[in-house]
Design a protein around this motif. Structure first.
Motif, PDB file in Angstrom:
ATOM      1  N   MET A   1       0.855  -1.191   0.000  1.00  0.00           N
ATOM      2  CA  MET A   1       0.000   0.000   0.000  1.00  0.00           C
ATOM      3  C   MET A   1       0.883   1.231   0.000  1.00  0.00           C
ATOM      4  SD  MET A   1      -2.803  -1.187   2.825  1.00  0.00           S
ATOM      5  CE  MET A   1      -1.540  -1.393   4.056  1.00  0.00           C
ATOM      6  N   LYS A   2       0.902   1.938  -1.104  1.00  0.00           N
ATOM      7  CA  LYS A   2       1.897   3.002  -1.211  1.00  0.00           C
ATOM      8  C   LYS A   2       1.611   4.154  -0.265  1.00  0.00           C
ATOM      9  CE  LYS A   2       0.318   6.224  -4.764  1.00  0.00           C
ATOM     10  NZ  LYS A   2       0.456   6.688  -6.121  1.00  0.00           N
ATOM     11  N   TYR A   3       0.345   4.307   0.174  1.00  0.00           N
ATOM     12  CA  TYR A   3       0.023   5.434   1.019  1.00  0.00           C
ATOM     13  C   TYR A   3       0.317   5.167   2.493  1.00  0.00           C
ATOM     14  CZ  TYR A   3      -4.091   2.682   1.966  1.00  0.00           C
ATOM     15  OH  TYR A   3      -4.936   1.663   2.296  1.00  0.00           O
ATOM     16  N   VAL A   4       0.671   3.924   2.851  1.00  0.00           N
ATOM     17  CA  VAL A   4       0.942   3.621   4.251  1.00  0.00           C
ATOM     18  C   VAL A   4       2.341   4.134   4.575  1.00  0.00           C
ATOM     19  CG1 VAL A   4       1.167   1.840   5.990  1.00  0.00           C
ATOM     20  CG2 VAL A   4      -0.582   1.639   4.240  1.00  0.00           C
ATOM     21  N   ILE A   5       2.417   5.327   5.054  1.00  0.00           N
ATOM     22  CA  ILE A   5       3.678   5.969   5.394  1.00  0.00           C
ATOM     23  C   ILE A   5       3.608   6.436   6.844  1.00  0.00           C
ATOM     24  CG2 ILE A   5       4.080   6.712   3.035  1.00  0.00           C
ATOM     25  CD1 ILE A   5       3.131   9.464   3.826  1.00  0.00           C
ATOM     26  N   ALA A   6       4.761   6.704   7.403  1.00  0.00           N
ATOM     27  CA  ALA A   6       4.782   7.198   8.782  1.00  0.00           C
ATOM     28  C   ALA A   6       4.449   8.679   8.789  1.00  0.00           C
ATOM     29  CB  ALA A   6       6.157   6.960   9.379  1.00  0.00           C
ATOM     30  N   LEU A   7       3.382   9.052   9.498  1.00  0.00           N
ATOM     31  CA  LEU A   7       3.049  10.459   9.633  1.00  0.00           C
ATOM     32  C   LEU A   7       3.965  11.085  10.684  1.00  0.00           C
ATOM     33  CD1 LEU A   7      -0.841  10.382   9.546  1.00  0.00           C
ATOM     34  CD2 LEU A   7       0.741  10.904   7.717  1.00  0.00           C
ATOM     35  N   ILE A   8       4.143  12.368  10.598  1.00  0.00           N
ATOM     36  CA  ILE A   8       5.043  13.071  11.505  1.00  0.00           C
ATOM     37  C   ILE A   8       4.583  12.934  12.947  1.00  0.00           C
ATOM     38  CG2 ILE A   8       5.891  14.727   9.808  1.00  0.00           C
ATOM     39  CD1 ILE A   8       3.778  16.637  10.595  1.00  0.00           C
ATOM     40  N   THR A   9       5.494  13.156  13.885  1.00  0.00           N
ATOM     41  CA  THR A   9       5.253  12.803  15.276  1.00  0.00           C
ATOM     42  C   THR A   9       4.169  13.641  15.936  1.00  0.00           C
ATOM     43  OG1 THR A   9       7.027  14.291  15.926  1.00  0.00           O
ATOM     44  CG2 THR A   9       7.596  11.972  15.637  1.00  0.00           C
ATOM     45  N   CYS A  10       3.671  14.665  15.263  1.00  0.00           N
ATOM     46  CA  CYS A  10       2.614  15.477  15.866  1.00  0.00           C
ATOM     47  C   CYS A  10       1.291  14.738  15.941  1.00  0.00           C
ATOM     48  CB  CYS A  10       2.419  16.787  15.091  1.00  0.00           C
ATOM     49  SG  CYS A  10       1.832  16.553  13.409  1.00  0.00           S
ATOM     50  N   LEU A  11       1.191  13.549  15.364  1.00  0.00           N
ATOM     51  CA  LEU A  11      -0.051  12.782  15.419  1.00  0.00           C
ATOM     52  C   LEU A  11      -0.568  12.647  16.850  1.00  0.00           C
ATOM     53  CD1 LEU A  11       0.613   9.822  12.931  1.00  0.00           C
ATOM     54  CD2 LEU A  11      -1.063  11.651  12.680  1.00  0.00           C
ATOM     55  N   ALA A  12       0.316  12.369  17.779  1.00  0.00           N
ATOM     56  CA  ALA A  12      -0.128  12.043  19.132  1.00  0.00           C
ATOM     57  C   ALA A  12      -0.695  13.255  19.860  1.00  0.00           C
ATOM     58  CB  ALA A  12       1.036  11.464  19.925  1.00  0.00           C
ATOM     59  N   THR A  13      -0.247  14.455  19.498  1.00  0.00           N
ATOM     60  CA  THR A  13      -0.660  15.635  20.244  1.00  0.00           C
ATOM     61  C   THR A  13      -1.556  16.563  19.456  1.00  0.00           C
ATOM     62  OG1 THR A  13       1.357  16.762  19.541  1.00  0.00           O
ATOM     63  CG2 THR A  13       1.435  15.562  21.627  1.00  0.00           C
ATOM     64  N   ALA A  14      -1.796  16.278  18.161  1.00  0.00           N
ATOM     65  CA  ALA A  14      -2.587  17.183  17.340  1.00  0.00           C
ATOM     66  C   ALA A  14      -4.044  17.162  17.782  1.00  0.00           C
ATOM     67  CB  ALA A  14      -2.485  16.771  15.872  1.00  0.00           C
ATOM     68  N   PRO A  15      -4.761  18.307  17.658  1.00  0.00           N
ATOM     69  CA  PRO A  15      -6.169  18.363  18.066  1.00  0.00           C
ATOM     70  C   PRO A  15      -7.050  17.618  17.078  1.00  0.00           C
ATOM     71  CG  PRO A  15      -5.511  20.436  17.039  1.00  0.00           C
ATOM     72  CD  PRO A  15      -4.265  19.599  17.161  1.00  0.00           C
ATOM     73  N   ALA A  16      -7.916  16.765  17.590  1.00  0.00           N
ATOM     74  CA  ALA A  16      -8.838  16.034  16.724  1.00  0.00           C
ATOM     75  C   ALA A  16     -10.102  16.844  16.531  1.00  0.00           C
ATOM     76  CB  ALA A  16      -9.176  14.680  17.356  1.00  0.00           C
ATOM     77  N   PHE A  17     -10.625  16.876  15.300  1.00  0.00           N
ATOM     78  CA  PHE A  17     -11.866  17.610  15.070  1.00  0.00           C
ATOM     79  C   PHE A  17     -12.856  16.803  14.254  1.00  0.00           C
ATOM     80  CE2 PHE A  17      -8.711  19.691  12.058  1.00  0.00           C
ATOM     81  CZ  PHE A  17      -8.955  18.848  10.997  1.00  0.00           C
ATOM     82  N   ALA A  18     -12.699  15.502  14.163  1.00  0.00           N
ATOM     83  CA  ALA A  18     -13.603  14.684  13.360  1.00  0.00           C
ATOM     84  C   ALA A  18     -15.004  14.705  13.948  1.00  0.00           C
ATOM     85  CB  ALA A  18     -13.092  13.255  13.285  1.00  0.00           C
ATOM     86  N   ASP A  19     -15.985  14.901  13.108  1.00  0.00           N
ATOM     87  CA  ASP A  19     -17.381  14.794  13.520  1.00  0.00           C
ATOM     88  C   ASP A  19     -17.947  13.562  12.832  1.00  0.00           C
ATOM     89  OD1 ASP A  19     -20.094  15.019  14.035  1.00  0.00           O
ATOM     90  OD2 ASP A  19     -20.043  17.208  14.007  1.00  0.00           O
ATOM     91  N   VAL A  20     -17.797  12.408  13.479  1.00  0.00           N
ATOM     92  CA  VAL A  20     -18.203  11.144  12.870  1.00  0.00           C
ATOM     93  C   VAL A  20     -19.708  11.107  12.668  1.00  0.00           C
ATOM     94  CG1 VAL A  20     -18.306   8.642  13.214  1.00  0.00           C
ATOM     95  CG2 VAL A  20     -16.197   9.892  13.733  1.00  0.00           C
ATOM     96  N   ALA A  21     -20.474  11.560  13.649  1.00  0.00           N
ATOM     97  CA  ALA A  21     -21.927  11.513  13.535  1.00  0.00           C
ATOM     98  C   ALA A  21     -22.419  12.356  12.361  1.00  0.00           C
ATOM     99  CB  ALA A  21     -22.574  11.991  14.835  1.00  0.00           C
ATOM    100  N   GLN A  22     -21.852  13.546  12.209  1.00  0.00           N
ATOM    101  CA  GLN A  22     -22.239  14.391  11.076  1.00  0.00           C
ATOM    102  C   GLN A  22     -21.864  13.736   9.754  1.00  0.00           C
ATOM    103  OE1 GLN A  22     -20.062  18.005   9.394  1.00  0.00           O
ATOM    104  NE2 GLN A  22     -21.553  18.988  10.749  1.00  0.00           N
ATOM    105  N   THR A  23     -20.693  13.113   9.710  1.00  0.00           N
ATOM    106  CA  THR A  23     -20.262  12.435   8.491  1.00  0.00           C
ATOM    107  C   THR A  23     -21.217  11.301   8.141  1.00  0.00           C
ATOM    108  OG1 THR A  23     -17.962  12.969   9.031  1.00  0.00           O
ATOM    109  CG2 THR A  23     -18.340  11.267   7.367  1.00  0.00           C
ATOM    110  N   VAL A  24     -21.626  10.546   9.145  1.00  0.00           N
ATOM    111  CA  VAL A  24     -22.584   9.455   8.916  1.00  0.00           C
ATOM    112  C   VAL A  24     -23.892  10.009   8.381  1.00  0.00           C
ATOM    113  CG1 VAL A  24     -24.005   7.704  10.047  1.00  0.00           C
ATOM    114  CG2 VAL A  24     -21.570   7.896  10.613  1.00  0.00           C
ATOM    115  N   ASP A  25     -24.436  11.027   9.043  1.00  0.00           N
ATOM    116  CA  ASP A  25     -25.776  11.513   8.701  1.00  0.00           C
ATOM    117  C   ASP A  25     -25.811  12.281   7.386  1.00  0.00           C
ATOM    118  OD1 ASP A  25     -26.713  10.408  11.045  1.00  0.00           O
ATOM    119  OD2 ASP A  25     -26.565  12.263  12.186  1.00  0.00           O
TER     120      ASP A  25
END
Length: 327
Positions: free
Chosen positions: A1-25
């Motif tokens: 899978m060519k897109y499976v790459i290591a993301l930069i280390t800010c992953l662990a501390t970056a603010p999450a803003f996903a709205d899963v419920a809105q995406t579903v609806d």
């Protein structure tokens, strides 16, 4: 899978803003409802008048609706192999053409019942089988059996669209909305719900770049325009545009619109696509046309790069496994 790459280390501390419920609806349920309605209308149209001229517009409308959800390769659409039965592409060995020709030559009564139709080869079902029947000269004079086949396949497609939509509405939507809740059968953590949506975004972009654009490009020495998706129906570029629009909508819901570099990349790719006067991507066979399609492909790759570093970091996720992997 060519897109499976290591993301930069800010992953662990970056603010999450996903709205899963809105995406579903507002993205998933809306998209599948549109596909369900369009497929039902296609089946009704074919039942009333199976002529090619009558069915083609409804088929296009159904394909347009499928493009709103074709990147969502998880959940109910994967049950009983629905996704490949709805859209068997790429068909690298021409299995669809052969399977349909055999059915017609034999006058096979398997299509006389919905249960029988559901058992035929996936290559002879769904949108791409219907594309052969509606747009390929080989099948233009298939006679009464061809009419019966169009009616059987449109009815079969409508069943799959309805079953997929119903399964989302009656169960899987809540499963995804409640990712991480105690007893959730599919998503052990909330992050897993976010990850599967992000994976759908990244793999959708990759599929458009590598398959919808890459397959007809072939190599410089040997371009392959007849490998473009839905070239018979003249909608290869249309599929690219609709896919990008659907993926942009998914990104908008995931990020609440807060991903400026990603959306700028989306807008650039859509502008380039709008400037291409090449519905079937046939200009891959000349140097100037190929260059413009390569630029479009690179712009889709740029969306993927922006989404990985901007949205992935903000959500705190990297792409995971998707059923399209390894195609």
């Amino acid at each position: 899978m060519k897109y499976v790459i290591a993301l930069i280390t800010c992953l662990a501390t970056a603010p999450a803003f996903a709205d899963v419920a809105q995406t579903v609806d507002q993205h998933i349920l809306t998209g599948y409802a549109t596909f369900d309605s369009a497929a039902a209308d296609l089946a009704t149209t074919a039942r009333d008048d199976c002529s090619i001229q009558a069915v083609q517009p409804a088929w296009h409308n159904t394909f347009d609706a499928w493009m709103q959800v074709s990147h969502l390769r998880f959940g109910p659409v994967e049950e009983a192999g629905r996704s490949v039965s709805i859209a068997f592409w790429p068909d690298t060995r021409g299995a669809g053409r052969r399977a349909l020709a055999t059915l017609i030559a034999d006058g096979d009564p398997v299509i006389d019942t919905p249960e029988g139709t559901a058992q035929i080869s996936v290559a002879a079902r769904g949108l791409f089988a219907l594309e052969y029947l509606l747009f390929d000269a080989q099948f233009a004079d298939a006679g009464p059996y061809g009419c019966a086949l169009i009616r059987a396949l449109t009815a079969d497609l409508a069943v799959m669209a309805r079953e997929t939509h119903d399964a989302w509405v009656t169960g899987f939507a809540d499963v995804l909305r409640t990712a991480g809740a105690v007893g959730n059968p599919a998503f052990l953590t909330a992050q897993e719900g976010t990850q599967i949506l992000f994976t759908s975004l990244i793999t959708g972009l990759e599929f458009t770049a590598d398959q919808r654009l890459g397959r007809p490009m072939g190599s410089f020495e040997r371009p392959r325009p007849k490998r473009a998706e839905s070239w018979r129906a003249g909608r290869s570029l249309r599929n690219v545009v609709l896919s990008l629009e659907a993926l942009r909508d998914l990104a908008r819901h995931l990020t609440q619109g807060n991903a400026p570099r990603t959306f700028a990349a989306f807008n650039k790719a859509l502008e380039l696509a709008a400037d291409l006067d090449d519905p079937t991507l046939a200009t891959v066979s000349d140097s100037q046309g190929r260059f413009r399609i390569e630029v479009l492909q690179q712009s889709v790759d740029a969306i993927q790069t922006a989404a990985l570093t901007e949205i992935g970091a903000a959500l705190g996720v990297a792409p995971g496994f998707n059923s399209a992997d390894g195609d």
